[in-house]
Design an enzyme around this catalytic site. Sequence first.
Site, PDB file in Angstrom:
ATOM      1  N   HIS A 474      44.140  39.436  36.262  1.00 30.00           N
ATOM      2  CA  HIS A 474      44.652  39.803  37.425  1.00 30.00           C
ATOM      3  C   HIS A 474      45.009  41.456  37.523  1.00 30.00           C
ATOM      4  O   HIS A 474      45.999  42.104  37.995  1.00 30.00           O
ATOM      5  CB  HIS A 474      46.050  39.197  37.732  1.00 30.00           C
ATOM      6  CG  HIS A 474      46.157  37.708  37.903  1.00 30.00           C
ATOM      7  ND1 HIS A 474      47.022  36.821  37.234  1.00 30.00           N
ATOM      8  CD2 HIS A 474      45.166  36.899  38.020  1.00 30.00           C
ATOM      9  CE1 HIS A 474      46.791  35.542  37.579  1.00 30.00           C
ATOM     10  NE2 HIS A 474      45.253  35.579  37.790  1.00 30.00           N
TER      11      HIS A 474
HETATM   12  C1  LIG Z   1      38.094  34.310  34.860  1.00 34.13           C
HETATM   13  C2  LIG Z   1      39.052  34.584  36.105  1.00 34.13           C
HETATM   14  C3  LIG Z   1      39.910  33.705  36.301  1.00 34.13           C
HETATM   15  C4  LIG Z   1      41.018  33.844  37.544  1.00 34.13           C
HETATM   16  N1  LIG Z   1      41.787  32.801  37.534  1.00 34.13           N
HETATM   17  C5  LIG Z   1      42.573  32.853  38.976  1.00 34.13           C
HETATM   18  C6  LIG Z   1      43.063  31.698  39.523  1.00 34.13           C
HETATM   19  O1  LIG Z   1      43.128  30.589  38.926  1.00 34.13           O
HETATM   20  N2  LIG Z   1      43.862  32.226  40.453  1.00 34.13           N
HETATM   21  C7  LIG Z   1      43.816  33.220  41.024  1.00 34.13           C
HETATM   22  O2  LIG Z   1      44.444  33.315  42.256  1.00 34.13           O
HETATM   23  N3  LIG Z   1      43.182  34.171  40.848  1.00 34.13           N
HETATM   24  C8  LIG Z   1      42.482  34.226  39.582  1.00 34.13           C
HETATM   25  N4  LIG Z   1      41.976  35.332  39.169  1.00 34.13           N
HETATM   26  C9  LIG Z   1      42.066  36.558  39.882  1.00 34.13           C
HETATM   27  C10 LIG Z   1      41.324  36.575  41.481  1.00 34.13           C
HETATM   28  O3  LIG Z   1      39.848  35.707  41.092  1.00 34.13           O
HETATM   29  C11 LIG Z   1      40.972  38.053  41.861  1.00 34.13           C
HETATM   30  O4  LIG Z   1      42.203  38.651  41.735  1.00 34.13           O
HETATM   31  C12 LIG Z   1      40.256  38.234  43.082  1.00 34.13           C
HETATM   32  O5  LIG Z   1      39.207  37.402  43.261  1.00 34.13           O
HETATM   33  C13 LIG Z   1      40.071  39.570  43.210  1.00 34.13           C
HETATM   34  O6  LIG Z   1      39.469  39.809  44.464  1.00 34.13           O
HETATM   35  P1  LIG Z   1      38.730  41.340  45.066  1.00 34.13           P
HETATM   36  O7  LIG Z   1      38.274  41.148  46.343  1.00 34.13           O
HETATM   37  O8  LIG Z   1      39.610  42.254  44.592  1.00 34.13           O
HETATM   38  O9  LIG Z   1      37.497  41.491  43.901  1.00 34.13           O
HETATM   39  P2  LIG Z   1      36.340  40.565  43.565  1.00 34.13           P
HETATM   40  O10 LIG Z   1      36.411  39.112  44.041  1.00 34.13           O
HETATM   41  O11 LIG Z   1      36.125  40.640  41.793  1.00 34.13           O
HETATM   42  O12 LIG Z   1      35.080  41.141  44.079  1.00 34.13           O
HETATM   43  C14 LIG Z   1      34.304  42.494  43.860  1.00 34.13           C
HETATM   44  C15 LIG Z   1      32.858  42.324  44.347  1.00 34.13           C
HETATM   45  O13 LIG Z   1      32.444  43.568  44.195  1.00 34.13           O
HETATM   46  C16 LIG Z   1      31.258  43.634  43.534  1.00 34.13           C
HETATM   47  N5  LIG Z   1      30.892  44.939  43.091  1.00 34.13           N
HETATM   48  C17 LIG Z   1      31.787  45.672  42.158  1.00 34.13           C
HETATM   49  N6  LIG Z   1      31.095  46.775  42.086  1.00 34.13           N
HETATM   50  C18 LIG Z   1      30.052  46.954  43.077  1.00 34.13           C
HETATM   51  C19 LIG Z   1      29.139  48.016  43.230  1.00 34.13           C
HETATM   52  N7  LIG Z   1      29.268  49.039  42.860  1.00 34.13           N
HETATM   53  N8  LIG Z   1      28.117  47.703  44.131  1.00 34.13           N
HETATM   54  C20 LIG Z   1      28.290  46.494  44.550  1.00 34.13           C
HETATM   55  N9  LIG Z   1      29.100  45.475  44.653  1.00 34.13           N
HETATM   56  C21 LIG Z   1      29.894  45.727  43.694  1.00 34.13           C
HETATM   57  C22 LIG Z   1      31.297  42.551  42.449  1.00 34.13           C
HETATM   58  O14 LIG Z   1      30.162  42.062  41.804  1.00 34.13           O
HETATM   59  C23 LIG Z   1      32.184  41.524  43.148  1.00 34.13           C
HETATM   60  O15 LIG Z   1      31.451  40.558  43.795  1.00 34.13           O
HETATM   61  C24 LIG Z   1      40.995  34.891  38.103  1.00 34.13           C
HETATM   62  C25 LIG Z   1      39.997  35.962  37.901  1.00 34.13           C
HETATM   63  C26 LIG Z   1      39.123  35.921  36.771  1.00 34.13           C
HETATM   64  C27 LIG Z   1      37.905  36.976  36.466  1.00 34.13           C
END
Ligand SMILES: Cc1cc2nc3c(=O)[nH]c(=O)nc-3n(C[C@H](O)[C@H](O)[C@H](O)COP(=O)(O)OP(=O)(O)OC[C@H]3O[C@@H](n4cnc5c(N)ncnc54)[C@H](O)[C@@H]3O)c2cc1C
Length: 538
Positions: A474
């Site tokens: 997280h």
């Molecule tokens: C193994 C795991 C288990 C988890 N379990 C839970 C859970 O049970 N419940 C819960 O609420 N949360 C959970 N989380 C946390 C939650 O999923 C994340 O906090 C949330 O998805 C983050 O969202 P975000 O939009 O910030 O980033 P992300 O969803 O990580 O999205 C970022 C995206 O940007 C893309 N990206 C990155 N850099 C670039 C670039 N330079 N160019 C193009 N694309 C790029 C990545 O590939 C990705 O697709 C978990 C996370 C993980 C990894």
Amino acid sequence: MQTYDFIIVGSGSAGSVLADKLSASGRFSVLVLEAGGTDRRFYVQMPLGYGKTFFDPAVNWNYKAEPDPGLGGNADHWPRGKLLGGSSSINAMVWIRGAREDFDDWRAAGNPGWGYDDLLPAFKALEDNEAGADTWRGVGGPLHVTDCSNTVHPLTKRYLAAGKQAGLPLNPDFNGAAQEGVGIYQISTRNGRRMSAARAFLRPAMKRANVRVETNALASRILFEGKRAVGVEYLQNGRTNTARAGREVILSAGSINSPQLLQLSGIGPSALLKGLGIPVVHASENVGANLQDHVGINYTFKGKLPTLNQILRPWWGKLLVGMQYILTRSGPLSLSMNHAGGFFRTDPAFSRPNMQLYFQAFSTVIPKGGERPILTPDPWPGFSIGLSNCRPSSRGEIMIRSRNPLDYPKIVANAYSTNADVDEMLAAVKFVRKIAAMPAMAEIIAEEVLPGPSIQSDADLITDFRKRSGTVYHPVSTCRMGPDPARAVVDPRLKVHGIEGLRVIDASIFPDNITGNTNAASIVTGWKGAELVLEDHK
Ligand SMILES: Cc1cc2nc3c(=O)[nH]c(=O)nc-3n(C[C@H](O)[C@H](O)[C@H](O)COP(=O)(O)OP(=O)(O)OC[C@H]3O[C@@H](n4cnc5c(N)ncnc54)[C@H](O)[C@@H]3O)c2cc1C
């Protein structure tokens, strides 16, 4: 060079929502750049498949944090989704919004519109909660939330009873009136398939003519004219391409990659950028700083009753649950491993919970290289009570090592680097043992396997949790939101301080971490962020 109204970098929890909401009216053209590939994969769609995707480089960035003195010198594995849906496509699906007070604190820190009552309409509108609608929950929204009360493992009842015996209330809905207590987790799935942000938001948006999604497209640099962001350079199939943004560039690359991309583009700590020979577009010391994460640990027990181990480990059991899943989309493969959990205070003087619990009717003490052994658990009837901190005071950072966008940034977590974080975890692990000692649990425990009965003194408990703890995935706050450019990266409208035409909208903007898992809050950040963007482009 093609021009789009909006370029969104990253199709994860927040980026997927943005793609949907910014394109819905049909007035704006939207380009989504996603470094990873498709989410149409069996182990992404099958809920328990996250055991397989945990290390799979085809869908996972597989980061490694620096060796951490707070974790006994361990270099922790940091999975992050690298595919459509981002981390919501590989996460454990526990659906927790966070505590009211978390968001109220965000608002009180000078971020109008980010309090819980401000966000509640969005939290309700985005979900389709199987448990039905009430003051707190919504139905009819794009993201289905499954009520698992009738499908969890029978041992879960024992855990809930023991939690009650240890003094915690039974909580029917952690996203309801109060967070404290023990209860069954709701999960983001629908009909036995993962409900990622891609499935809920991006896939429907991709049907629109005004949305273009480029996969395997790694954004390598933001392009500027003076202090205005005007486009993005990206690497795809060995070529360097550029796209122009007529209105805005929006970074939704997540807590590791959004600060990385800002730094690569010349927005970040000036000494770091100058040292790497990157021209400074805008000096901002907070880019990549303030890293906050939850760390957790499992206490594992050998039971006297069968657990999921007995069905998930033998070949005939795998066959059985596999058939059950394929034929009926039900059974253990359709669930998260975290059947139940809870929130509690390590000190009754605290005004609200500071610890989260997880109950897993299975165990994986015996490690297996290259796989999170969810699908091959221990041979004996094991189960675990896990816990993680909610608002630790330790702070780390994410900083680039070079100008090369393909180089992974340096992740310094600094876990348990404050006395407060060590003290609360010490109190918390003692409370886990208290739950295990309650009659409802004690009756069915043959022995504590980890850390084991020899670990009793405070010093030994601390050594043990330092050695065995790790991220619970997280990370937040590396581009934190706040009104003061000296302390924050983006303003309350998520615009990068000091730059025009550039926002960050993902978990990296959380001013502070929330009490619980971060997916729902990331999705609501995308939702709220889209509203702010649309208000500015009427
Ligand atoms: C193994 C795991 C288990 C988890 N379990 C839970 C859970 O049970 N419940 C819960 O609420 N949360 C959970 N989380 C946390 C939650 O999923 C994340 O906090 C949330 O998805 C983050 O969202 P975000 O939009 O910030 O980033 P992300 O969803 O990580 O999205 C970022 C995206 O940007 C893309 N990206 C990155 N850099 C670039 C670039 N330079 N160019 C193009 N694309 C790029 C990545 O590939 C990705 O697709 C978990 C996370 C993980 C990894």
